[in-house]
Design an enzyme around this catalytic site. Sequence first.
Site, PDB file in Angstrom:
ATOM      1  N   THR A   1     -10.551   4.822   0.174  1.00 24.24           N
ATOM      2  CA  THR A   1      -9.302   4.349   0.764  1.00 24.24           C
ATOM      3  C   THR A   1      -9.605   3.451   1.957  1.00 24.24           C
ATOM      4  OG1 THR A   1      -7.357   4.897   2.100  1.00 24.24           O
ATOM      5  CG2 THR A   1      -9.032   6.570   2.023  1.00 24.24           C
ATOM      6  N   ILE A   2      -8.811   2.405   2.076  1.00 23.64           N
ATOM      7  CA  ILE A   2      -8.964   1.553   3.262  1.00 23.64           C
ATOM      8  C   ILE A   2      -8.506   2.299   4.505  1.00 23.64           C
ATOM      9  CG2 ILE A   2      -8.683  -0.604   1.965  1.00 23.64           C
ATOM     10  CD1 ILE A   2      -5.842  -0.794   3.344  1.00 23.64           C
ATOM     11  N   ASP A   3      -7.669   3.345   4.317  1.00 23.25           N
ATOM     12  CA  ASP A   3      -7.081   4.050   5.470  1.00 23.25           C
ATOM     13  C   ASP A   3      -8.085   4.945   6.194  1.00 23.25           C
ATOM     14  OD1 ASP A   3      -4.745   2.922   4.450  1.00 23.25           O
ATOM     15  OD2 ASP A   3      -4.135   4.768   3.437  1.00 23.25           O
TER      16      ASP A   3
ATOM     17  N   THR B   1      -5.099  11.277  -5.439  1.00 22.60           N
ATOM     18  CA  THR B   1      -5.917  11.335  -6.662  1.00 22.60           C
ATOM     19  C   THR B   1      -6.914  12.494  -6.587  1.00 22.60           C
ATOM     20  OG1 THR B   1      -5.719   8.939  -6.757  1.00 22.60           O
ATOM     21  CG2 THR B   1      -7.422   9.921  -8.131  1.00 22.60           C
TER      22      THR B   1
ATOM     23  N   ARG C   1      -1.245   4.003   6.665  1.00 25.81           N
ATOM     24  CA  ARG C   1      -0.365   5.176   6.511  1.00 25.81           C
ATOM     25  C   ARG C   1      -0.252   5.951   7.819  1.00 25.81           C
ATOM     26  NH1 ARG C   1      -1.568   6.505   0.449  1.00 25.81           N
ATOM     27  NH2 ARG C   1       0.064   5.180  -0.368  1.00 25.81           N
TER      28      ARG C   1
ATOM     29  N   GLN D   1      -5.400  -6.829   3.157  1.00 27.26           N
ATOM     30  CA  GLN D   1      -6.414  -5.861   3.618  1.00 27.26           C
ATOM     31  C   GLN D   1      -7.095  -5.132   2.462  1.00 27.26           C
ATOM     32  OE1 GLN D   1      -4.545  -3.703   7.358  1.00 27.26           O
ATOM     33  NE2 GLN D   1      -2.988  -4.741   6.157  1.00 27.26           N
TER      34      GLN D   1
ATOM     35  N   ARG E   1       5.624 -13.597  18.055  1.00 29.93           N
ATOM     36  CA  ARG E   1       5.562 -13.787  16.609  1.00 29.93           C
ATOM     37  C   ARG E   1       4.950 -12.537  15.974  1.00 29.93           C
ATOM     38  NH1 ARG E   1       8.283 -17.367  18.052  1.00 29.93           N
ATOM     39  NH2 ARG E   1       8.149 -19.607  17.579  1.00 29.93           N
TER      40      ARG E   1
HETATM   41  O1  F6P Z   1      -3.339   3.928   1.087  1.00 27.97           O
HETATM   42  C1  F6P Z   1      -3.615   2.571   1.046  1.00 27.97           C
HETATM   43  C2  F6P Z   1      -2.405   1.770   1.379  1.00 27.97           C
HETATM   44  O2  F6P Z   1      -2.744   0.395   1.363  1.00 27.97           O
HETATM   45  C3  F6P Z   1      -1.728   2.129   2.706  1.00 27.97           C
HETATM   46  O3  F6P Z   1      -2.431   1.653   3.818  1.00 27.97           O
HETATM   47  C4  F6P Z   1      -0.347   1.542   2.500  1.00 27.97           C
HETATM   48  O4  F6P Z   1       0.606   2.216   3.275  1.00 27.97           O
HETATM   49  C5  F6P Z   1      -0.108   1.787   1.041  1.00 27.97           C
HETATM   50  O5  F6P Z   1      -1.370   1.972   0.417  1.00 27.97           O
HETATM   51  C6  F6P Z   1       0.624   0.678   0.333  1.00 27.97           C
HETATM   52  O6  F6P Z   1       0.897   1.066  -0.948  1.00 27.97           O
HETATM   53  P1  F6P Z   1       1.384   0.108  -2.108  1.00 27.97           P
HETATM   54  O7  F6P Z   1       0.177  -0.639  -2.599  1.00 27.97           O
HETATM   55  O8  F6P Z   1       1.924   1.035  -3.133  1.00 27.97           O
HETATM   56  O9  F6P Z   1       2.402  -0.806  -1.518  1.00 27.97           O
END
Ligand code: F6P
Length: 360
Positions: free
Chosen positions: A138-140, A118, A184, A285, A277
């Site tokens: 971003t959570i990442d 974005t 990611r 998350q 498991r």
């Molecule tokens: O970038 C945030 C994120 O949650 C990543 O950690 C994850 O790989 C991706 O988006 C998941 O995307 P979507 O919501 O399109 O499945």
Amino acid sequence: MKRIAVLTGGGDAPGLNAVIRAVTKTAINLHGCEVLGVRDGYDGFINADGIMPLDLGAVRGILPRGGTILGTANRGNPFARKIIRNGKEVVVDVSDEITAAIKKLQLDALIVIGGDGTLHIAMELAAIGVPVVGVPKTIDNDIGGTEVTFGFDTALMIATEALDRLHTTAEAHHRVMVLELMGREAGFIAMHAGVSGGADVILIPEIPFRFESVIKKIQERTQTGAHFSLLAVSEGAWHLGGQPVFNRSGDAIYVPRLGGIGQEVGQYIQAQGFETRVTVLGHVQRGGSPTAFDRWLATRYGAAAVRVAAAGGFGQMVALRNAQVIPIPFSEALAVPKRVDLNSDGVLTARGLGISFGDE
Ligand code: F6P
């Protein structure tokens, strides 16, 4: 400034509503501005009913709410919009429509809240004269130029709690528990949650791992009387000689999505005789109420973005540096995506605690 707009793009993250609220309140209180919300990312500029007014009433009560009251989209690049026409994928550039809509709306500023994708679009729009200011979400936590993005702290808290819960059941059943986490190509969530949640093995994309090394760690624990182990595995982790695992391949509309490495790791460990498991934490998350830190950061980012816009500082993104929120050029922020630094004190700390990254 007389009229500004705000949009949220890409995957959602806890704290988006806190930014929207801060932008709206600051713009109204300090500048007497009219504030518009753009629905579903950049698409809102071209969709019918894509624009909504935001006043103090519209943002009341949204601070603790997850998601985004504006909606979001993570496949709406106006410069390369993939659509299916007559059964075939075609890529169309609709940026003209976006800029025309922005002109028609007589916007003095557009505040874009988003992640890497974005914000790249925001940078391209700024280059063609759109008065844009960015807010990193971003959570990442993989955006350069800023120490942290909002949303990361909440994801971390959820991931750590999941590890805590897996810990007790792992111990009770003498099992190996594998938790696959998002992020990611960046291992921040697995790395930070792994340390905070007491994982024995942390697998991240920045450090390719060897299965033998993971097994070695589990065996060592068994030999010292710990008949259970906890693994925090980043979705982007990959083993030496292999490659990242995707659970959804790309197609005309969707980009490929990482996922499945947790299962692969779990199957390998199980095959070596350890009852195992696997849990995939997934979108848990990203959902729910932001932590106090994310609310605080998101609010400061939103207010700062309005200040930057009022000062005409377009083409920039707000960032956290040395505990201060400052504007930095998009070009600087987006030059290199942020990754876990292998020489950082976090990695050294983990190694010192005996946590295995699967590389020794
Ligand atoms: O970038 C945030 C994120 O949650 C990543 O950690 C994850 O790989 C991706 O988006 C998941 O995307 P979507 O919501 O399109 O499945």
